[in-house]
Design a protein around this motif. Structure first.
Motif, PDB file in Angstrom:
ATOM      1  N   ALA A  41      76.667  73.634  65.050  1.00  0.00           N
ATOM      2  CA  ALA A  41      76.452  74.955  64.458  1.00  0.00           C
ATOM      3  C   ALA A  41      74.982  75.198  64.153  1.00  0.00           C
ATOM      4  N   ALA A  42      74.238  74.116  63.904  1.00  0.00           N
ATOM      5  CA  ALA A  42      72.807  74.231  63.630  1.00  0.00           C
ATOM      6  C   ALA A  42      71.969  74.217  64.902  1.00  0.00           C
ATOM      7  N   GLY A  43      72.631  74.217  66.053  1.00  0.00           N
ATOM      8  CA  GLY A  43      71.903  74.247  67.316  1.00  0.00           C
ATOM      9  C   GLY A  43      71.475  72.895  67.826  1.00  0.00           C
ATOM     10  N   VAL A  44      72.018  71.821  67.253  1.00  0.00           N
ATOM     11  CA  VAL A  44      71.661  70.467  67.668  1.00  0.00           C
ATOM     12  C   VAL A  44      72.555  70.039  68.826  1.00  0.00           C
ATOM     13  N   ASP A  45      71.960  69.419  69.837  1.00  0.00           N
ATOM     14  CA  ASP A  45      72.711  68.894  70.980  1.00  0.00           C
ATOM     15  C   ASP A  45      73.406  67.606  70.544  1.00  0.00           C
ATOM     16  N   VAL A  46      74.732  67.634  70.440  1.00  0.00           N
ATOM     17  CA  VAL A  46      75.477  66.492  69.933  1.00  0.00           C
ATOM     18  C   VAL A  46      76.632  66.166  70.855  1.00  0.00           C
ATOM     19  N   VAL A  47      76.846  64.875  71.093  1.00  0.00           N
ATOM     20  CA  VAL A  47      77.985  64.410  71.876  1.00  0.00           C
ATOM     21  C   VAL A  47      78.728  63.375  71.047  1.00  0.00           C
ATOM     22  N   VAL A  48      80.058  63.479  71.060  1.00  0.00           N
ATOM     23  CA  VAL A  48      80.920  62.549  70.333  1.00  0.00           C
ATOM     24  C   VAL A  48      81.592  61.633  71.346  1.00  0.00           C
ATOM     25  N   VAL A  49      81.540  60.315  71.107  1.00  0.00           N
ATOM     26  CA  VAL A  49      82.255  59.367  71.957  1.00  0.00           C
ATOM     27  C   VAL A  49      83.404  58.792  71.144  1.00  0.00           C
ATOM     28  N   GLU A  50      84.577  58.809  71.728  1.00  0.00           N
ATOM     29  CA  GLU A  50      85.798  58.404  71.020  1.00  0.00           C
ATOM     30  C   GLU A  50      86.605  57.462  71.906  1.00  0.00           C
ATOM     31  N   ALA A 166      70.066  58.979  72.920  1.00  0.00           N
ATOM     32  CA  ALA A 166      69.923  60.042  71.925  1.00  0.00           C
ATOM     33  C   ALA A 166      68.829  59.659  70.937  1.00  0.00           C
ATOM     34  N   ARG A 167      68.382  60.642  70.180  1.00  0.00           N
ATOM     35  CA  ARG A 167      67.362  60.365  69.168  1.00  0.00           C
ATOM     36  C   ARG A 167      67.957  59.668  67.961  1.00  0.00           C
ATOM     37  N   TYR A 168      69.229  59.968  67.632  1.00  0.00           N
ATOM     38  CA  TYR A 168      69.909  59.311  66.524  1.00  0.00           C
ATOM     39  C   TYR A 168      71.357  59.027  66.918  1.00  0.00           C
ATOM     40  N   LEU A 169      71.897  57.974  66.327  1.00  0.00           N
ATOM     41  CA  LEU A 169      73.303  57.609  66.507  1.00  0.00           C
ATOM     42  C   LEU A 169      73.953  57.525  65.137  1.00  0.00           C
ATOM     43  N   VAL A 170      75.144  58.102  65.005  1.00  0.00           N
ATOM     44  CA  VAL A 170      75.909  58.003  63.766  1.00  0.00           C
ATOM     45  C   VAL A 170      77.225  57.286  64.065  1.00  0.00           C
ATOM     46  N   GLY A 171      77.447  56.188  63.362  1.00  0.00           N
ATOM     47  CA  GLY A 171      78.699  55.454  63.500  1.00  0.00           C
ATOM     48  C   GLY A 171      79.720  55.986  62.517  1.00  0.00           C
ATOM     49  N   ALA A 172      80.686  56.737  63.028  1.00  0.00           N
ATOM     50  CA  ALA A 172      81.804  57.235  62.218  1.00  0.00           C
ATOM     51  C   ALA A 172      83.095  56.743  62.867  1.00  0.00           C
ATOM     52  N   TRP A 322      73.078  68.357  57.460  1.00  0.00           N
ATOM     53  CA  TRP A 322      71.947  69.265  57.303  1.00  0.00           C
ATOM     54  C   TRP A 322      70.626  68.510  57.341  1.00  0.00           C
ATOM     55  N   LYS A 323      70.646  67.253  56.930  1.00  0.00           N
ATOM     56  CA  LYS A 323      69.418  66.461  56.954  1.00  0.00           C
ATOM     57  C   LYS A 323      69.022  66.112  58.388  1.00  0.00           C
ATOM     58  N   LEU A 324      69.984  65.703  59.192  1.00  0.00           N
ATOM     59  CA  LEU A 324      69.680  65.446  60.599  1.00  0.00           C
ATOM     60  C   LEU A 324      69.184  66.707  61.291  1.00  0.00           C
ATOM     61  N   ALA A 325      69.837  67.838  61.017  1.00  0.00           N
ATOM     62  CA  ALA A 325      69.424  69.097  61.639  1.00  0.00           C
ATOM     63  C   ALA A 325      68.005  69.473  61.228  1.00  0.00           C
ATOM     64  N   ALA A 326      67.642  69.252  59.968  1.00  0.00           N
ATOM     65  CA  ALA A 326      66.297  69.582  59.487  1.00  0.00           C
ATOM     66  C   ALA A 326      65.253  68.698  60.148  1.00  0.00           C
ATOM     67  N   VAL A 327      65.546  67.409  60.272  1.00  0.00           N
ATOM     68  CA  VAL A 327      64.593  66.485  60.896  1.00  0.00           C
ATOM     69  C   VAL A 327      64.436  66.811  62.382  1.00  0.00           C
ATOM     70  N   LEU A 328      65.542  67.012  63.077  1.00  0.00           N
ATOM     71  CA  LEU A 328      65.488  67.298  64.507  1.00  0.00           C
ATOM     72  C   LEU A 328      64.858  68.659  64.787  1.00  0.00           C
ATOM     73  N   GLY A 329      64.975  69.588  63.829  1.00  0.00           N
ATOM     74  CA  GLY A 329      64.381  70.908  63.997  1.00  0.00           C
ATOM     75  C   GLY A 329      62.934  70.977  63.561  1.00  0.00           C
ATOM     76  N   GLY A 330      62.370  69.844  63.146  1.00  0.00           N
ATOM     77  CA  GLY A 330      60.966  69.828  62.740  1.00  0.00           C
ATOM     78  C   GLY A 330      60.720  70.430  61.369  1.00  0.00           C
ATOM     79  N   ARG A 331      61.769  70.632  60.573  1.00  0.00           N
ATOM     80  CA  ARG A 331      61.611  71.230  59.255  1.00  0.00           C
ATOM     81  C   ARG A 331      61.487  70.196  58.143  1.00  0.00           C
ATOM     82  N   ALA A 332      61.648  68.934  58.483  1.00  0.00           N
ATOM     83  CA  ALA A 332      61.530  67.857  57.498  1.00  0.00           C
ATOM     84  C   ALA A 332      61.122  66.584  58.229  1.00  0.00           C
ATOM     85  N   SER A 333      60.522  65.671  57.490  1.00  0.00           N
ATOM     86  CA  SER A 333      60.128  64.391  58.090  1.00  0.00           C
ATOM     87  C   SER A 333      61.343  63.479  58.165  1.00  0.00           C
ATOM     88  N   ASP A 334      61.212  62.440  58.962  1.00  0.00           N
ATOM     89  CA  ASP A 334      62.278  61.466  59.137  1.00  0.00           C
ATOM     90  C   ASP A 334      62.662  60.811  57.811  1.00  0.00           C
TER      91      ASP A 334
END
Length: 503
Positions: A41-50, A166-172, A322-334
């Motif tokens: 929804a924030a415009g981030v390119d995301v893929v889920v592997v299941e 990818a730039r980041y991986l989330v283990g869920a 929202w934190k990942l979206a902000a960092v990837l969008g250049g609106r916040a530092s890592d």
């Protein structure tokens, strides 16, 4: 060749160029789907592997959605639709007598919603796909490596082994998280209860419409109504606590457990499914290792008492998205991503404590434990601050995040659903941005000295429509519904307060 990288955060700096995806999410359970939907929804390119094949199983263990989670789903336009799928419960009754009255919660959702986990997943899956998330079913994570540019995830699907970058991986990806194992992170804790029999059944006798947890010396059980004629029931017997999860459960065994725990089996019949499981209490020491983050059951496991496991994972996802979206969008530092651990790890630890205490009291069998349960019953029932704290912990309403020394009293606290001119706060949060809430009686537009035009993509401006607590001040609400800043409502003060958050 090894597919794993250990817990050192980064290696091979600059060795691999950034890949085609911004975020890979491992796991398409509730936590992974909510996160994927927020990112998409924030415009981030995301893929889920299941790992599982496509399709949502109706064999579900989670069954309760608490008030705070419903508020966060409301901020995504999903809560009302989900409420229609289940049974509204305004009281939890533990140990036969301790009533947790959640009907007076200061929330639009002063109740527990009893609904199968698959109903939650269906809504979150639909939202994720509608917003453009890609989901690859039948895809197993084998390992990972990371460098300064991103993460390379080794996977296996029907076509064989390959990698996803990818730039980041989330283990869920749940309690047996392949991502957590690939990081080499410990998962300290212990098994707290084994061989819990679980089923959805019908009752001939209709108990009160409350969620009940009760125990005797050798057995305990819980019941919760779905609202469709079926009840979720679970039972445990001290004498059979060593049975493995794949050991068959006879219906008569479960019926006997419920009768012993509650004094009646309520005429239970027609089980639509029945299984056995065990419950651990565990928490990973770090939620972030370099470009890899853990959320939900991959990061923490809780006892079933209180029904907080899925809710805690969903709230992890809301904090992280929202934190990942902000960092990837250049609106916040890592560095913003470090606050995911510092905010959510203590919450996970608190849930472990409170749910574990409730479970141990439910299983009390020696005189000391029974005495402690009696004291707990008296304190929770008659000492209002303790009652509020206990209800706040179970429902999630009472959780807050750390604030800097000298910060306004609201900072870090949950923002209630304020009435705004033209709507509600949680409707305004549906845009996925910060919301600047101004006092009700100001002029239209922004106060003098405050630049709103340059922050249109990051900030929603709203005015309160009521004169309640804090109405004379301005407040900045984070995209996850917690206060980031509050203070004087003049332009220079607001500019200084919101600048660190929205630039």
């Amino acid at each position: 060749m090894s597919h794993t990288s250990q817990s050192s955060a980064v290696d091979g700096a600059g060795a691999t160029p950034p890949g085609p995806h911004s975020v890979v999410v491992a796991g398409a359970g509730p936590t992974g789907l909510l996160l994927a939907g927020d990112l998409a929804a924030a415009g981030v390119d995301v893929v889920v592997v299941e790992k599982r094949p496509e399709g949502i199983s109706n064999l579900t263990r989670a069954f309760g959605v608490h008030a705070r989670t419903l508020e966060l789903l409301d901020a995504r336009g999903l809560a009302d639709e989900l409420v229609a799928t289940g049974q509204v419960i305004r009281e939890l009754r533990l140990f036969g007598a301790i009533p947790f009255d959640i009907g007076a919660l200061p929330s639009r959702f002063p109740f527990l919603l009893v609904t199968p986990q698959y109903e939650v997943e269906k809504l979150l899956l639909r939202r994720a796909l509608e917003n453009g998330a890609v989901i690859r079913y039948g895809t197993e994570v084998l390992g990972l490596s990371q460098d300064d540019g991103g993460v390379t995830v080794s996977v296996r699907d029907a076509e064989g082994e390959s990698t996803v970058r990818a730039r980041y991986l989330v283990g869920a990806d749940g309690t047996r998280s392949a991502v957590r194992q690939a990081l080499g992170l410990p998962f300290p804790g212990k098994v707290v209860i084994r061989s819990v029999a679980l089923a959805d059944v019908k009752f001939t006798e209709r108990p009160s419409l409350v969620v009940q947890v009760h125990g005797t010396g050798d057995a305990f059980g819980f019941i919760a109504p779905f609202g469709d004629g079926y009840w979720r029931v679970g039972g445990w017997d001290r004498a059979h606590r060593g049975e493995p999860d794949d050991s068959p459960v006879a219906f008569e065994e479960l019926r006997s457990l419920i009768e012993r725990a509650f004094g009646s089996d309520f005429g239970m019949h027609d089980p639509r499914w029945i299984s056995r499981f065990h419950s651990d209490e565990r928490q990973v020491p770090r939620y972030r290792v370099g470009r890899v983050l853990l959320a939900g059951d991959s990061a923490h496991q809780h006892s079933p008492a209180g029904g907080q496991g899925m809710n805690t994972g969903l709230q992890d996802a809301v904090n992280l998205g929202w934190k990942l979206a902000a960092v990837l969008g250049g609106r916040a530092s890592d560095a913003l991503l470090d606050t995911y651990h510092s905010e959510r790890h203590p919450i996970g630890r608190a849930v472990l404590r409170s749910s574990g205490l409730n479970l141990r009291l439910a299983m009390a069998h020696n005189p000391l434990e029974i005495a402690l349960r009696t004291v707990r019953k008296l304190v929770v029932t008659h000492v209002r601050p303790v009652t509020r704290q206990a209800v706040g912990e179970i429902t999630g309403i009472g959780h807050s995040y750390p604030a800097a020394r000298g910060a306004h009293r609201l900072v870090g606290r949950r923002a209630p659903d304020l009435e705004l001119a033209g709507g509600r706060l949680y409707e305004a949060l549906r845009e996925g941005r910060f919301v600047l809430v101004l006092p009700p009686d100001g002029e239209s537009g922004a106060p003098a000295g405050l630049d709103i035009a340059g922050r249109r993509g990051r900030l929603v401006l709203a005015r309160r429509a009521d004169g309640g607590d804090g109405a004379r001040e301005a407040a900045l609400v984070r995209p996850d519904g917690y206060y980031a800043w509050a203070g004087a409502a003049d332009g220079p003060s607001i500019e200084a307060g919101i600048g660190p958050w929205v630039g």
